[in-house]
Scaffold this active site. Structure first.
Site, PDB file in Angstrom:
ATOM      1  N   LYS A 136       0.843  -1.210   0.000  1.00 34.06           N
ATOM      2  CA  LYS A 136       0.000   0.000   0.000  1.00 34.06           C
ATOM      3  C   LYS A 136       0.868   1.246   0.000  1.00 34.06           C
ATOM      4  CE  LYS A 136       0.860   1.434   4.389  1.00 34.06           C
ATOM      5  NZ  LYS A 136       1.573   2.644   4.736  1.00 34.06           N
ATOM      6  N   ASP A 174      -2.651  -1.389   9.996  1.00 35.57           N
ATOM      7  CA  ASP A 174      -2.745  -1.442   8.528  1.00 35.57           C
ATOM      8  C   ASP A 174      -3.350  -2.747   8.020  1.00 35.57           C
ATOM      9  OD1 ASP A 174      -1.594   1.030   8.175  1.00 35.57           O
ATOM     10  OD2 ASP A 174       0.434   0.240   7.875  1.00 35.57           O
TER      11      ASP A 174
HETATM   12  O1  C5P Z   1      -0.586  -0.876  14.628  1.00 35.80           O
HETATM   13  P1  C5P Z   1       0.852  -1.135  14.403  1.00 35.80           P
HETATM   14  O2  C5P Z   1       1.351  -2.333  15.176  1.00 35.80           O
HETATM   15  O3  C5P Z   1       1.216  -1.230  12.948  1.00 35.80           O
HETATM   16  O4  C5P Z   1       1.629   0.120  14.945  1.00 35.80           O
HETATM   17  C1  C5P Z   1       3.008   0.110  15.190  1.00 35.80           C
HETATM   18  C2  C5P Z   1       3.381   1.324  15.999  1.00 35.80           C
HETATM   19  O5  C5P Z   1       3.240   2.504  15.192  1.00 35.80           O
HETATM   20  C3  C5P Z   1       2.519   1.578  17.224  1.00 35.80           C
HETATM   21  O6  C5P Z   1       2.988   0.865  18.346  1.00 35.80           O
HETATM   22  C4  C5P Z   1       2.656   3.082  17.414  1.00 35.80           C
HETATM   23  O7  C5P Z   1       3.892   3.396  18.021  1.00 35.80           O
HETATM   24  C5  C5P Z   1       2.737   3.589  15.978  1.00 35.80           C
HETATM   25  N1  C5P Z   1       1.419   4.009  15.462  1.00 35.80           N
HETATM   26  C6  C5P Z   1       0.860   5.194  15.924  1.00 35.80           C
HETATM   27  N2  C5P Z   1      -0.358   5.608  15.462  1.00 35.80           N
HETATM   28  C7  C5P Z   1      -1.027   4.875  14.540  1.00 35.80           C
HETATM   29  C8  C5P Z   1      -0.473   3.665  14.021  1.00 35.80           C
HETATM   30  C9  C5P Z   1       0.756   3.250  14.531  1.00 35.80           C
HETATM   31  O8  C5P Z   1       1.455   5.876  16.759  1.00 35.80           O
HETATM   32  N3  C5P Z   1      -2.210   5.300  14.093  1.00 35.80           N
END
Ligand code: C5P
Length: 301
Positions: free
Chosen positions: A11, A139
């Site tokens: 993406k 995601d």
């Molecule tokens: O959801 P995911 O595991 O992909 O997110 C990884 C990290 O990216 C989270 O722990 C956070 O630190 C950051 N993040 C964020 N805000 C979001 C998505 C991700 O701060 N909307």
């Protein structure tokens, strides 16, 4: 022994507006995702009772092959949901850059969800798989959904966007990755004196997508994570500038980076930009893709 193979796309965030850090450690987003014709594959093969989950990865070095891999967690989650033992061997073929800002790990998780559901004849249905996806990562729901969609919340609440035609993109991958939490953390540091009030969506992006107008979309692209990614990896600034010099309609860091994306008028224009970037010595690999494309789905049973 039965096997199911699924694929999931990479993406790009055509627009990524990041609000202030929340108490949950996440940032509220207003983003527009588009899926691209660069796919990771996951082959799920049932194994004997009690053998558990095993994982192999082809096409990239340094990807974990234990429970810290999102594909592993996805298989365990589907088995839990179906109340069966998770006896499966997963083989992941990586084509999406690792830690590249293109949601490669999330793509593998989405492909694993649909592959294991089909392998175990779970028939969980799209709606339940979307709920499971959101528990794996912000995601992952979009990697199931595909197409072009607005993402709010953590990026996991999706609304489909109508687009006209296809868009031609050049992807340029760096020779090392960037950690998503590190890039968000850097954004918070850069914004320490002027935190944003809230995230917002761009009307210009939506209008350009509806019209299928690549020139207008190129001008409207935006990514709040670009500045922190550039400050952590300054060489990316040269790569973005090289794409602009090569005539790209739009050039930016993809998501949390470090992969950079360049919008082209058509396929020939994309090939021309790709050739110039390949010769620049500023990136490791270059690929020409189009978007949007379908989300994670089974390709072979
Ligand atoms: O959801 P995911 O595991 O992909 O997110 C990884 C990290 O990216 C989270 O722990 C956070 O630190 C950051 N993040 C964020 N805000 C979001 C998505 C991700 O701060 N909307």
């Amino acid at each position: 022994m039965s096997t199911v193979t699924a694929q999931a796309p990479a993406k790009v965030n055509l627009w990524l507006s990041v609000g202030p850090l929340g108490a949950d450690g996440f940032h509220p987003l207003a983003t527009v995702f588009q899926s691209l014709t660069l796919y990771d594959l996951v082959r799920a093969t049932s194994t004997s009772l009690g053998s558990g989950i095993t994982l192999t990865v082809e096409g990239a070095d340094g990807v974990p092959v234990d429970r810290t891999n999102l594909a592993w967690s996805a298989a365990a989650l589907v088995a839990d949901e179906l109340r069966i033992a998770a006896d499966v061997s997963l083989h992941v073929v990586k084509r999406i850059p690792v830690a590249g800002g293109m949601a490669g790990g999330s793509a593998d998780a989405a492909a694993t969800l649909v592959a294991c559901d089909a392998l175990w004849k779970g028939q969980l249905g799209r709606a339940r798989l979307m709920e499971l996806a959101a528990t794996l990562g912000s995601d992952v729901p979009f990697m199931l959904h595909g197409g072009t969609a607005i993402g709010t919340g953590r990026g996991d609440r999706l609304t489909p966007v109508l687009t006209a035609g296809e868009f031609h993109w050049v992807l340029a991958a760096a020779d090392r990755g960037l950690s998503t939490p590190a890039v968000y953390g850097q954004l918070d540091r850069l914004r320490a004196d002027h935190p944003p009030v809230s995230e917002f969506l761009s009307d210009d992006v939506m209008t350009a997508l509806r019209a299928g107008d690549a020139l207008a979309l190129g001008r409207a692209l935006g990514n709040d994570l670009q500045e922190p990614a550039l400050s952590l990896m300054p060489s990316l600034g040269q790569l973005v500038a090289a794409g602009v010099d090569a005539g790209a309609l739009g050039a930016m860091v993809s998501g949390s980076g470090p992969t950079c994306v360049f919008l082209a008028r058509d396929r020939d224009h994309a090939l021309d930009i790709a050739a110039r970037l390949s010769g620049s010595g500023l990136c490791r690999t270059v690929a020409c893709v189009t978007g949007p494309t379908a989300g994670a789905h089974v390709i072979d049973v």
